[in-house]
Design an enzyme around this catalytic site. Structure first.
Site, PDB file in Angstrom:
ATOM      1  N   GLY A  42       0.630  -1.176  -0.060  1.00 49.47           N
ATOM      2  CA  GLY A  42       0.122   0.001  -0.014  1.00 49.47           C
ATOM      3  C   GLY A  42       0.764   1.144   0.025  1.00 49.47           C
ATOM      4  O   GLY A  42       1.834   1.280   0.809  1.00 49.47           O
ATOM      5  N   PHE A  43       0.704   2.030  -1.120  1.00 52.10           N
ATOM      6  CA  PHE A  43       1.694   3.263  -1.197  1.00 52.10           C
ATOM      7  C   PHE A  43       0.986   4.492  -1.516  1.00 52.10           C
ATOM      8  O   PHE A  43       1.238   5.162  -2.422  1.00 52.10           O
ATOM      9  CB  PHE A  43       2.896   3.038  -2.181  1.00 52.10           C
ATOM     10  CG  PHE A  43       3.963   3.507  -2.141  1.00 52.10           C
ATOM     11  CD1 PHE A  43       4.476   3.929  -1.021  1.00 52.10           C
ATOM     12  CD2 PHE A  43       4.640   4.326  -3.275  1.00 52.10           C
ATOM     13  CE1 PHE A  43       5.900   4.309  -0.836  1.00 52.10           C
ATOM     14  CE2 PHE A  43       5.581   5.186  -3.060  1.00 52.10           C
ATOM     15  CZ  PHE A  43       6.300   5.258  -1.948  1.00 52.10           C
ATOM     16  N   GLY A  44       0.007   4.739  -0.593  1.00 55.42           N
ATOM     17  CA  GLY A  44      -0.711   6.284  -0.823  1.00 55.42           C
ATOM     18  C   GLY A  44      -0.068   7.130   0.143  1.00 55.42           C
ATOM     19  O   GLY A  44       1.200   7.008   0.441  1.00 55.42           O
TER      20      GLY A  44
ATOM     21  N   VAL B  39      -0.155   7.344   3.589  1.00 57.15           N
ATOM     22  CA  VAL B  39       0.515   6.910   4.694  1.00 57.15           C
ATOM     23  C   VAL B  39       1.888   5.859   4.414  1.00 57.15           C
ATOM     24  O   VAL B  39       2.809   6.129   4.930  1.00 57.15           O
ATOM     25  CB  VAL B  39      -0.359   5.978   5.646  1.00 57.15           C
ATOM     26  CG1 VAL B  39       0.450   5.459   6.877  1.00 57.15           C
ATOM     27  CG2 VAL B  39      -1.533   6.671   6.018  1.00 57.15           C
ATOM     28  N   GLY B  40       1.822   5.093   3.013  1.00 57.06           N
ATOM     29  CA  GLY B  40       3.050   4.495   2.854  1.00 57.06           C
ATOM     30  C   GLY B  40       4.107   5.677   2.571  1.00 57.06           C
ATOM     31  O   GLY B  40       5.289   5.016   2.730  1.00 57.06           O
TER      32      GLY B  40
ATOM     33  N   LYS C  55      -7.785  -0.490   8.749  1.00 55.72           N
ATOM     34  CA  LYS C  55      -8.762  -0.905   9.841  1.00 55.72           C
ATOM     35  C   LYS C  55      -9.654  -2.214   9.438  1.00 55.72           C
ATOM     36  O   LYS C  55     -10.041  -3.081  10.339  1.00 55.72           O
ATOM     37  CB  LYS C  55      -9.721   0.088  10.039  1.00 55.72           C
ATOM     38  CG  LYS C  55      -9.189   1.350  10.802  1.00 55.72           C
ATOM     39  CD  LYS C  55     -10.198   2.282  10.957  1.00 55.72           C
ATOM     40  CE  LYS C  55     -10.461   3.359   9.630  1.00 55.72           C
ATOM     41  NZ  LYS C  55      -9.140   4.223   9.496  1.00 55.72           N
TER      42      LYS C  55
ATOM     43  N   LYS D 163     -13.648   2.060  14.129  1.00 56.88           N
ATOM     44  CA  LYS D 163     -12.641   2.437  15.156  1.00 56.88           C
ATOM     45  C   LYS D 163     -13.176   1.944  16.461  1.00 56.88           C
ATOM     46  O   LYS D 163     -12.735   1.361  17.023  1.00 56.88           O
ATOM     47  CB  LYS D 163     -12.246   3.763  15.054  1.00 56.88           C
ATOM     48  CG  LYS D 163     -11.287   4.222  13.970  1.00 56.88           C
ATOM     49  CD  LYS D 163     -11.219   5.792  13.712  1.00 56.88           C
ATOM     50  CE  LYS D 163     -10.407   5.981  12.546  1.00 56.88           C
ATOM     51  NZ  LYS D 163     -10.316   7.355  11.975  1.00 56.88           N
TER      52      LYS D 163
END
Lengths: 339, 339
Positions: free
Chosen positions: B10-12, B14-15, B127, B226
């Site tokens: 995953g490289f958005g 956060v990545g 999540k 959450k």
């Protein structure tokens, strides 16, 4: 079910709270697959131990003894000898609950070193050993593959240090908080009842909130010790002795009244600012826009400024059973590591 | 220096934030005796891996690719194949940063299962796999002696879940918080600019704060996810599907104006009350006496009521680099366990 053998050294409010917590929360512990067996309890003048584990009824009997009164029990030894205790009971976890001593760190310092050298994990609520030798104790634990937990040493009734401990990669710019409960109650009293601080201190002693010798709280030693531990957890240690301290005693009624007129409140604010390299326990007149203004009475609160933003945490500072829960959570965390 | 081999899936935002954090904070990691070597990075359409570890210059080049654009790099594979990635790189830690999917939990769910079955520890900011199978995943990890960390899934920019995770022996009566940042910003906008919620949502999309399809945030799915994770950490799981959700969309300008006149504010409040057995994401008109009233804009905040008192924590909810710090702190915690 993983059995963990525990010795409790120190049997004041927190020690008694811990015995209650372990008894009353045993089903919660069992749910996590953990069975905590108390094999020894020690106070300043005597000790009771039983290699096969003390039964609930025996523990409950101990709760009825007066302070430093374990030796009044028939089964008790009339002396304290950790070596004998360890030889007979072979504990997995040592719980250090002796009183803080800011002159020497003793007896906590020697007790924790002894426990680690004997191969026991340690959970402590006594701050002073960490103040005197944080680095030495944590390195001793690590070198032996043991865990040293001390979550209850700051904001005792809460797991605040677990939060801070997980923030290792943040750059912490500053920490600013209300860390001493007695001082905060005394100042709240002074503001609410419009009395000078000296009078509020006397009232707090009568109410059993402050110690008969309130110096550790009122003169900032306790808060400075907590700052020292916080700074070590952050990884940028501050020396206890270098922390500037201001006593509450100097605050006059006139100053209290003035603050109220301005819509502000006096607080014992403990802070480390890593930009200005200052650590201090000071009296600050804070305004409602400041989060610490809202930390009243028995509450503690901390603001942490970092390169990922600022964080605020507020919770009850202490209390025997409450702080004991934090110690018990440390014990459980150690036990879960061993499962 | 303990070397830990990491794959990032995953490289958005956060990545990319994680790659920056690992590069910029490498000396902090080294101070803890840990060297993180990124051996593979995967996005939805391609992957780049290198068994000997990607060099900083190669990682920085990846940061310049557009979203889902890793395959534009010469060294990239034009497909995603975790099996090949694992065979070639043998990672110690799998970092799962794929987008949440509340229909199926995929691809995160299969990816995390795959990683654990291959013997890799996992740190996730996604999540939805936990929402679909918290118990299965945590048990799979435990049965294999692996660590599954997910601190960034709630209040992403903070270590809140570390705090909660240490409170295992408290009886939690209720949790009440502002857990979704987009909704909180939208509602703050509606109050400050006196516009209806639909308009505030449109503005938030233009500002890049809300997703083009804002339903996950605005209709309460994210907050409910959450709550589900929080309830599992507490040890009293609530089923995601059973959580009542109210959308922000229904809130009219008239209701906003009315709240302001009353000195109150509308908030998306997520709560679990274990006494009444109710879990919901609701629109509540809160007053200044309520701590959640003061949680504005990009902040998140939670009040926890327990048998040892109440606790309040407030911090930034998200942000790519901020959330990446929490993921990196999870990676460090895993690495320190291995030291």
């Amino acid at each position: 079910m993983a059995e963990q053998r525990v010795v409790i050294v120190g049997f004041g409010n927190v020690g008694r709270g811990l015995v209650k917590t372990l008894l009353f929360k045993s089903s919660k512990l069992a749910k996590h697959g953990v069975n905590i067996v108390v094999v020894g309890v020690v106070d300043s003048k005597g000790m009771v131990y039983k290699p096969e584990g003390l039964r609930p009824v025996e523990l409950l009997k101990m709760l009825e003894t007066p302070r430093s009164g374990l030796r009044s029990l028939e089964v008790a030894k009339q002396y304290v000898d950790l070596k004998e205790l360890y030889e007979k009971t072979k504990p997995d976890i040592h719980v250090e609950l002796t009183p803080a001593n800011y002159e020497t760190g003793e007896p906590g310092l020697s007790n924790i070193r002894f426990a680690l050298n004997e191969g026991a994990h340690v959970a402590t609520a006594n701050k002073s050993p960490l103040v005197f030798d944080f680095k030495g104790l944590t390195e001793l634990a690590r070198s032996r593959g043991l865990v040293l937990k001390y979550t209850a040493t700051v904001m005792g009734a809460s797991s605040f240090l677990s939060l801070l401990d997980h923030m290792k990669l943040q750059d912490v710019y500053s920490v600013r908080g209300i860390l001493n409960t007695t001082s905060n109650i005394v100042l709240s009293l002074a503001h609410e009842k419009l009395v000078e601080v000296e009078r509020a201190v006397e009232e707090a002693i009568v109410l059993g909130i402050a110690e008969r010798d309130p110096s550790i709280d009122i003169d900032g030693y306790d808060a400075a010790a907590k700052l020292t531990i916080i700074s070590n957890v952050i990884g940028k240690p501050v020396d206890f002795k270098s922390i500037e301290r201001v006593s509450l005693r100097g605050l006059s009624l006139r100053e209290v009244v003035m603050a109220i007129k301005e819509g502000k409140a006096w607080k014992q604010v403990s802070s480390i600012d890593y930009r200005s390299q200052k650590a201090r326990v000071a009296l600050e007149k804070v305004e409602p826009g400041d989060l610490l203004y809202h930390v009243r009475g028995a509450m503690n609160g901390v603001v942490i400024e970092t390169d990922t933003g600022s964080y605020f945490f507020m919770g009850k500072g202490g209390g025997g059973v409450e702080t004991a829960h934090t110690v018990a959570n440390d014990i459980l965390a150690i036990a879960l590591r061993e499962v």
